[in-house]
Write a protein that holds these residues in place. Sequence first.
Motif, mmCIF file in Angstrom:
data_model
loop_
_atom_site.group_PDB
_atom_site.id
_atom_site.type_symbol
_atom_site.label_atom_id
_atom_site.label_comp_id
_atom_site.label_asym_id
_atom_site.label_seq_id
_atom_site.Cartn_x
_atom_site.Cartn_y
_atom_site.Cartn_z
ATOM 1 N N MET A 201 -69.715 35.514 113.882
ATOM 2 C CA MET A 201 -68.201 35.264 114.933
ATOM 3 C C MET A 201 -68.407 33.702 113.979
ATOM 4 O O MET A 201 -68.933 32.530 113.360
ATOM 5 N N ASN A 202 -66.707 33.838 113.566
ATOM 6 C CA ASN A 202 -66.033 32.942 112.219
ATOM 7 C C ASN A 202 -66.221 31.351 112.925
ATOM 8 O O ASN A 202 -65.755 31.138 114.585
ATOM 9 N N ASP A 203 -65.838 30.155 112.735
ATOM 10 C CA ASP A 203 -65.493 28.767 112.894
ATOM 11 C C ASP A 203 -64.682 29.157 114.932
ATOM 12 O O ASP A 203 -64.506 28.351 115.330
ATOM 13 N N GLU B 293 -63.211 30.978 116.028
ATOM 14 C CA GLU B 293 -63.614 32.462 117.427
ATOM 15 C C GLU B 293 -64.485 31.289 118.350
ATOM 16 O O GLU B 293 -64.849 30.841 119.282
ATOM 17 N N GLU B 294 -65.351 30.565 117.593
ATOM 18 C CA GLU B 294 -66.313 29.885 118.119
ATOM 19 C C GLU B 294 -66.075 28.530 118.734
ATOM 20 O O GLU B 294 -66.319 28.103 119.598
ATOM 21 N N TRP C 299 -70.599 23.845 117.465
ATOM 22 C CA TRP C 299 -69.362 22.992 117.510
ATOM 23 C C TRP C 299 -69.751 22.305 119.163
ATOM 24 O O TRP C 299 -70.241 22.903 120.193
ATOM 25 N N ARG D 34 -69.375 19.891 114.205
ATOM 26 C CA ARG D 34 -70.777 21.391 113.812
ATOM 27 C C ARG D 34 -72.181 20.414 114.151
ATOM 28 O O ARG D 34 -72.187 19.505 113.170
#
Length: 152
Positions: free
Chosen positions: A1-3, A5-6, A116, A111
């Motif tokens: 999952m990319n940043d 989406e996180e 996150w 982060r």
Amino acid sequence: MNDLEEIKTLKYRYLRALDTKNWDAFADTLTADVTGNYGASLSFTNRDDLVGFMRASVGPGIVTEHRVGHPEITVDDDTAAGRWYLQDRVIAPEFSFMLFGAAFYTDRYRRTADGWRISATGYDRTYEAKLSLDDLPSFALDVGPAILTEEP
């Protein structure tokens, strides 16, 4: 999952934990030094105070619904900023009271070793409407099993 989406998933988990009163999960979305600003007279400078206030104020007798959309998120390495459109509702049957409104959330994220986390959050209202449930003679409330009445 990319940043992105996180971070979206984190915000949704924050709201789900708040609405289901899962205070451990709610706390886990925040950094220890989180700041919170929910209007002119409601601000916090750490996770314990923010979670403690929510636990005391939004207990099992209060039903809440928080929905966010239209995220505007920018990521800069290990920090990020976000803005969300909020629609919310608070129902307090014991006080025959309902509030609903809208606002814009402004968040900062960091982060961490655990992923996150929200390091600052707050909103500015666009409107807030209040009414007495006495004005709605047919109002009935059934609370589903998703709302925790005790810590898991």
